[in-house]
Design a protein around this motif. Structure first.
Motif, PDB file in Angstrom:
ATOM      1  N   ALA A 179       0.838  -1.197   0.000  1.00  0.00           N
ATOM      2  CA  ALA A 179       0.000   0.000   0.000  1.00  0.00           C
ATOM      3  C   ALA A 179       0.877   1.253   0.000  1.00  0.00           C
ATOM      4  O   ALA A 179       0.603   2.216  -0.729  1.00  0.00           O
ATOM      5  N   THR A 210      -6.312   2.367 -12.502  1.00  0.00           N
ATOM      6  CA  THR A 210      -5.604   1.795 -11.363  1.00  0.00           C
ATOM      7  C   THR A 210      -4.086   1.788 -11.553  1.00  0.00           C
ATOM      8  O   THR A 210      -3.351   2.205 -10.675  1.00  0.00           O
ATOM      9  N   ARG A 226     -12.333   1.218 -12.375  1.00  0.00           N
ATOM     10  CA  ARG A 226     -10.866   1.273 -12.379  1.00  0.00           C
ATOM     11  C   ARG A 226     -10.388   2.657 -12.828  1.00  0.00           C
ATOM     12  O   ARG A 226      -9.270   3.052 -12.557  1.00  0.00           O
ATOM     13  N   LEU A 235     -14.987   5.896   0.639  1.00  0.00           N
ATOM     14  CA  LEU A 235     -14.309   5.090  -0.381  1.00  0.00           C
ATOM     15  C   LEU A 235     -14.804   5.390  -1.792  1.00  0.00           C
ATOM     16  O   LEU A 235     -14.085   5.180  -2.762  1.00  0.00           O
ATOM     17  N   ARG A 287      -9.299   3.759  -3.994  1.00  0.00           N
ATOM     18  CA  ARG A 287      -8.738   3.114  -5.193  1.00  0.00           C
ATOM     19  C   ARG A 287      -7.949   1.837  -4.913  1.00  0.00           C
ATOM     20  O   ARG A 287      -8.148   0.837  -5.590  1.00  0.00           O
ATOM     21  N   PRO A 288      -7.077   1.836  -3.897  1.00  0.00           N
ATOM     22  CA  PRO A 288      -6.361   0.574  -3.653  1.00  0.00           C
ATOM     23  C   PRO A 288      -7.254  -0.528  -3.086  1.00  0.00           C
ATOM     24  O   PRO A 288      -6.839  -1.688  -3.034  1.00  0.00           O
ATOM     25  N   LEU A 289      -8.472  -0.186  -2.670  1.00  0.00           N
ATOM     26  CA  LEU A 289      -9.367  -1.194  -2.095  1.00  0.00           C
ATOM     27  C   LEU A 289     -10.440  -1.627  -3.089  1.00  0.00           C
ATOM     28  O   LEU A 289     -11.497  -2.129  -2.711  1.00  0.00           O
ATOM     29  N   LEU A 290     -10.144  -1.436  -4.359  1.00  0.00           N
ATOM     30  CA  LEU A 290     -11.186  -1.630  -5.359  1.00  0.00           C
ATOM     31  C   LEU A 290     -11.824  -3.023  -5.307  1.00  0.00           C
ATOM     32  O   LEU A 290     -13.036  -3.159  -5.484  1.00  0.00           O
ATOM     33  N   ASN A 291     -11.044  -4.044  -5.039  1.00  0.00           N
ATOM     34  CA  ASN A 291     -11.657  -5.378  -5.034  1.00  0.00           C
ATOM     35  C   ASN A 291     -12.720  -5.509  -3.955  1.00  0.00           C
ATOM     36  O   ASN A 291     -13.795  -6.067  -4.195  1.00  0.00           O
ATOM     37  N   SER A 292     -12.429  -5.009  -2.767  1.00  0.00           N
ATOM     38  CA  SER A 292     -13.428  -5.071  -1.703  1.00  0.00           C
ATOM     39  C   SER A 292     -14.643  -4.227  -2.046  1.00  0.00           C
ATOM     40  O   SER A 292     -15.779  -4.597  -1.746  1.00  0.00           O
ATOM     41  N   ILE A 293     -14.396  -3.101  -2.663  1.00  0.00           N
ATOM     42  CA  ILE A 293     -15.500  -2.221  -3.047  1.00  0.00           C
ATOM     43  C   ILE A 293     -16.386  -2.927  -4.071  1.00  0.00           C
ATOM     44  O   ILE A 293     -17.612  -2.971  -3.932  1.00  0.00           O
ATOM     45  N   LEU A 294     -15.727  -3.532  -5.066  1.00  0.00           N
ATOM     46  CA  LEU A 294     -16.502  -4.220  -6.106  1.00  0.00           C
ATOM     47  C   LEU A 294     -17.285  -5.392  -5.522  1.00  0.00           C
ATOM     48  O   LEU A 294     -18.413  -5.664  -5.922  1.00  0.00           O
ATOM     49  N   ALA A 295     -16.670  -6.069  -4.558  1.00  0.00           N
ATOM     50  CA  ALA A 295     -17.351  -7.217  -3.950  1.00  0.00           C
ATOM     51  C   ALA A 295     -18.680  -6.773  -3.340  1.00  0.00           C
ATOM     52  O   ALA A 295     -19.627  -7.549  -3.243  1.00  0.00           O
TER      53      ALA A 295
END
Ligand SMILES: Nc1nc2c(ncn2[C@@H]2O[C@H](COP(=O)(O)OP(=O)(O)OP(=O)(O)O)[C@@H](O)[C@H]2O)c(=O)[nH]1
Ligand SMILES: C[S@@+](CC[C@H](N)C(=O)[O-])C[C@H]1O[C@@H](n2cnc3c(N)ncnc32)[C@H](O)[C@@H]1O
Ligand code: SF4
Ligand SMILES: [Mg+2]
Lengths: 380, 599
Positions: A224, A244, A327, A354, A369-377
């Motif tokens: 990070a 990203t 992204r 976020l 932005r660096p947490l995009l996967n959790s956000i998308l989930a």
């Protein structure tokens, strides 16, 4: 109303599946082969091109991308022929972007001139690191010196040139990365792709990692820190992230990739190439055979290398729209689909700082932005 | 029907893994009860779970015919028993059905905690006891030392102890002869009114309930109408027979014999273990002394991971309970976990066995909550509540005092580890009652609260003694202590399934351990999460799980849209293994793991 596919532009992706050597971190569809019959491959590409072209008349081509693998290993004449044929199938926009990916070890000034003469106007170089020890560890065949020379040749030959670096490598410290990136920026470029090293299953690194033999990878925290340092250095150099991992001076963004991220239409040819095309109001996802031999044979015997073609239902389209679109720094336009079912989660995420929703535009914030996967989930 | 003088009934008892079932194999094989080709190791351990874990859970009976050296034919009824403390009840009732015991001691290990527990039960049941030293084929075997230990620690004569290898068959003939010559024949009167002891019962999918009986006086035949004296119910015998070890029908069971009957009984719950069976007409006047019923002592919640499987879970539990009277259950609802069952077990192994069977045989993934014991909560208004579940703890202002169950624990351990064992017992609020030595082994007896033992005491004991300690316990009674309910709050919200009863003096320590564990067990989220342990409104321990910082996928090109969708689907499947509390996802295994104490 403009249809979504019209808004995103229209692209052609050409996949060249061969490399000089297989890099240990790479899970792209690439192979090492001793003998390649370039004429046979040319014929197959042209056949595929005609097939997809006949399905998509009335489009205007915004971009062509030769990806791989290492497409700089293609014969310039094959590249030229493909571009020519594409020109017969679709009118080009005036500012059409035609990119080729290149590996510094396969750069010769002559060859680059050939690509340029054939119509290529942008190059993306896989530099990966600016220190020789790390280049070795990454299994790269080139040295820093060769990479720098390649960048120079590329910048002199093409209108636009970009290069890729991989960070968060084994044993890399934050300050090492900061100075390496500063050096990269100092070279002077309008576009940079900066990828955090991802350990992919089924690669040499993946296997080593599974056995606990891949030492010195950064912690999540160090990763990070490197990510944030990357943003700072690039912004200061006038190369903000527009996606990203992609940074560019305003106007120098890769238009081809923007088609993907904006859910535009693109056709894909070559082994493992994917496409997204809207035909008769239906958005289709297409795939081609992965294995070069199988793809060739299928093209030659059946006049098609396509292995799959599936309609994307509205739910899939919405998911992809967010997966790809968020992204980008510009975010997504929520009026394109009905996202009322997501508002609750969007509110939760904005309370956490976020995401940011203004009118119909949803953006992921710099913290998000660096947490995009959790956000998308939470969103798809 | 065999003459009483030619019958010998005996149980095989020992500490866990000392070789009871293997010895039973050799006795069965040497007497040609089972053809060689049908033989397999631990033949009597027929349940899947027994075979898989290599342990005996249910006692098993076999009838063997043996031509002794005196030229006479004898009928031997052997009962192989489990060694693990959770199934001690199986041993105790088996003993009531027989007159003698083979006390098996592993000659490489010596006397262990269940050796003692079982031998005392045999002495209580007035058994003649024949000591058998097993595993003499192993180089570490020390028969003389172990014989001496048996005399010192148990106080029975071991000069004639038989040296056996249940593996190679050495000493089996001597064992059979000792059974005939040293164990007493049963007594009984064929002409007296029928008196048979209901030793055990279980459900067979083809035959319905099968009842294991030991005839004391009189005779039983097919079609006889019999009365179960405890509740007066009348049944007609459909089938009657013996185990060899498969069921084999015979015409009559007489005094001293052990066999089975079926009588169109629907449920195991309709039979009471220890009951006396007599004839409907002209029956016996007086019943035999019954058995003390087995009582569940450890309770926990079982919840389906997928809440849609609640009805399947109910079905599975109903079916298992059909066959296991010592397992109790009632419905439970948890704010955190939804619908499930609060179940009672004989001990932790019993709990594990049942849980495994539900997961495997019925394909239901379970969340198991922390095991608890039954507390007696005395209220200010004079009423008393049996508290099975810490979540149900009433408001403390209405509580006068709380009692908890205590046990007497016997631990045998090599000298070298004694210090660690004493420390462990002390930490768990134990009071030492006794400490003696036999050779290089120490035997210590502790009075301990059951709640300090049910969870991970045995694991800890094994780890501090490298597996060399053995442990046995009995419930002794209830005692008042300073007990409080500790709640756990994740992101400021109480998680009922994690609340527990603890001693006030141990609360800080447990609370600290618990929040630290949870911090490791809960994955990082997009925001920081406080994790707290509290008594009433007072926070006694606190940790903060810092926020996730980075997880984005670096590289994403065109074709990745498909791949990313698949990846997210996988991520979602992983989330199913979690439970959501407010905004926080807690993994299932956290409910048990959070309670394990490392020191
Ligand atoms: N070498 C050797 N191993 C033995 C002998 N007898 C039993 N074993 C082994 O010891 C282990 C335990 O044997 P079991 O017969 O299952 O013991 P058990 O007393 O019935 O165990 P529980 O029913 O679980 O209490 C197995 O691995 C046997 O193979 C013996 O005489 N010699
Ligand atoms: C198809 S490759 C580029 C062209 C060329 N084959 C090369 O390697 O020079 C695309 C880029 O993806 C990046 N990449 C590939 N595998 C990666 C991984 N496992 N983690 C992070 N970046 C990766 C590299 O920066 C690479 O340049
Ligand atoms: S990183 Fe580039 S050169 Fe290396 S194997 Fe992958 S595609 Fe080929
Ligand atoms: Mg056994």
């Amino acid at each position: 109303m403009t249809e979504n596919w019209q808004r995103g532009g229209f692209g052609l992706y050409v996949h060249w599946p061969f490399c000089e050597a297989k890099c240990p971190y790479c899970d792209f569809n690439s192979y090492v082969s001793q003998s390649i019959d370039h004429d046979r491959w040319k014929a197959a590409y042209l056949s595929e091109l005609n097939r997809v072209g006949s399905e998509t008349p009335d489009r205007v081509l915004t971009s062509i991308f030769f990806g791989g693998g290492t497409p700089s290993l293609m014969e310039p004449s094959v590249v030229e022929e493909i571009i020519k044929t594409a020109g017969k199938l679709w009118p080009f926009t005036n500012d059409i972007e035609i990119t080729i990916e290149a590996n510094p070890s396969s750069v010769e000034a002559e060859r680059f001139k050939g690509f340029q003469a054939g119509g290529v106007n942008r190059v993306s170089l896989g530099v990966q690191a600016l220190n020789d020890t790390d280049l070795k560890a990454l299994g790269r065949l080139h040295s820093v010196k060769e990479a720098r020379e390649a960048i120079e040749i590329a910048q002199n030959t093409f209108e636009r040139a970009s290069f890729d670096l991989i960070y968060a490598r084994q044993n890399q410290t934050l300050s090492q990365w900061e100075s390496e990136l500063s050096e990269a920026v100092a070279i002077g470029t309008d576009h940079l792709s900066l990828y955090q090293l991802t350990i992919e299953q089924g690669t040499a690194f993946g296997d080593r990692h599974k056995r606990g033999m891949l030492r010195g990878l950064p912690s999540e925290d160090l990763g990070a820190d490197m990510y944030f340092a990357t943003q700072d250095i690039c912004e200061a150099a006038g190369l903000p992230a527009y996606e990203t991992s992609n940074h560019a001076r305003t106007g120098e963004e890769s238009r081809h990739n923007q088609i993907y991220w904006r859910s535009g239409d693109y056709v894909g040819i070559g082994p493992g190439a994917h496409g997204r095309v809207t035909l008769n109001q239906m958005r289709l996802s297409t795939e081609s055979f992965l294995a070069p031999g199988e793809w060739l044979k299928s093209v030659e015997d059946l006049n098609s290398g396509e292995s799959e073609r599936d309609p994307l239902d509205l739910g899939d389209q919405k998911d992809e729209f967010l997966l790809m679109g968020l992204r980008m720094s510009e975010g997504v336009d929520l009026s394109v689909f009905d996202f009322s079912d997501k508002y609750n989660e969007i509110n939760n995420l904005s309370e956490l700082g976020l995401v940011d929703k203004k009118d119909d535009t949803l953006r992921v914030t710099p913290q998000g932005r660096p947490l995009l996967n959790s956000i998308l989930a939470r969103l798809v | 029907m065999t003459d009483l003088s030619h019958i010998r009934n005996f149980s095989i008892v020992a500490h866990i893994d000392h070789g009871k079932s293997t010895l039973a194999d050799r006795l069965i094989q040497d007497t040609n009860t089972v053809a060689d080709r049908d033989m397999k190791a631990q033949l009597l351990d027929s349940m899947d779970i027994e075979r898989e874990r290599g342990i005996t859970i249910k006692a098993n009976t076999v009838r063997i015919e043996y031509k002794a050296d005196d030229g006479e034919d004898y009928v031997l009824n052997l009962i192989d028993t489990p060694g693990h403390v959770d199934f001690a009840y199986e041993v105790s009732r088996s003993m009531r059905a027989v007159e003698g015991s083979l006390l098996v001691v592993d000659s490489t290990q010596g006397v262990e905690a269940q050796t003692l527990a079982n031998v005392y039960q045999a002495i209580d049941a007035d058994h003649e006891i024949v000591p058998v030293l097993n595993k003499i084929d192993l180089p570490a075997s020390e028969c003389d030392r172990v014989a001496e230990q048996i005399e010192d620690v148990i106080g029975i004569d071991a000069t004639d102890a038989i040296q056996v290898s249940a593996k190679t068959g050495v000493g089996i003939h001597e064992t059979l002869e000792a059974i005939v010559t040293k164990l007493p024949a049963p007594e009984g009167n064929r002409d007296a009114p029928l008196k048979a002891m209901l030793v055990d019962s279980w459900y067979d999918p083809y035959l319905g309930v099968v009842v294991l009986v030991r005839v004391i006086d009189g005779e039983m035949r097919v079609k006889d109408r019999v009365k179960f004296m405890s509740n007066g119910t009348i049944h007609q015998i459909d089938r009657l027979g013996v185990f060899r070890p498969d069921m084999e029908n015979i015409d009559v069971l007489g005094p001293g014999e052990i066999g089975f009957i079926t009588a169109s009984i629907k449920q195991v719950r309709d039979t009471r273990v220890g009951d006396t069976i007599t004839s409907e007409k002209k029956g016996a006047e007086e019943a035999l002394d019954g058995f003390k019923p087995s009582q569940p002592v450890v309770f926990c919640g079982l919840f389906p991971v997928d809440s849609a499987q609640f009805e399947d879970l109910r079905d599975a539990i109903d079916k298992l309970a059909l066959n296991d009277a010592s397992f109790s259950f009632e419905m439970e609802t948890s704010a955190a976990l939804g619908f499930g069952f609060r179940c009672g077990f004989l001990g932790l192994l019993h709990l594990e066995v049942i849980r495994d069977r539900i997961e495997r045989e019925y394909d239901i993934e379970l969340i198991t909550t922390a095991p608890s014991v039954i507390y007696h909560v005395y209220m200010r208004d004079g009423t008393k509540i049996d508290l099975h579940n810490p979540a149900d703890m009433p408001d403390v202002t209405h509580v006068d005092h709380i009692e908890e169950p205590r046990i007497k624990a016997t631990i045998l351990v090599p000298d070298d580890y004694l210090g660690d064992v004493l420390k462990l017992c002390q930490e768990r609020r134990g009071v030492q009652l006794d400490l003696t030595y036999a050779g290089s082994r120490a035997m210590t007896v502790y009075d301990l609260p059951l709640n300090e033992v049910v969870f991970d005491f045995y694991d800890r004991l094994k780890s501090v003694t490298k597996g060399y300690a053995s442990f046995d316990y009995q419930l002794t009674g209830y005692q008042t202590d300073n007990l409080v309910k500790m709640s756990v709050l994740v992101n400021e919200e109480p998680v009922d399934a994690l609340s527990m009863m603890v001693h006030r003096d141990r609360a800080e320590m447990r609370g600290r351990a618990m929040v630290e564990k949870l911090k490791d067990l809960i994955p990082r989220h997009m925001f920081k999460i406080p994790i707290q342990a509290a008594i009433g409104g007072k926070v006694i321990a606190r940790e903060t799980l810092s926020a996730l910082r980075k997880d984005v996928t670096a590289k994403c090109y065109g074709g990745d849209a498909t791949r990313k969708r698949k990846l997210l689907d996988k991520q979602k499947a992983g989330k199913k293994k979690m439970r959501q509390f407010g905004k926080v996802d807690i993994p299932q295994e956290a409910f048990i793991s959070a309670l394990k104490m490392d020191s």
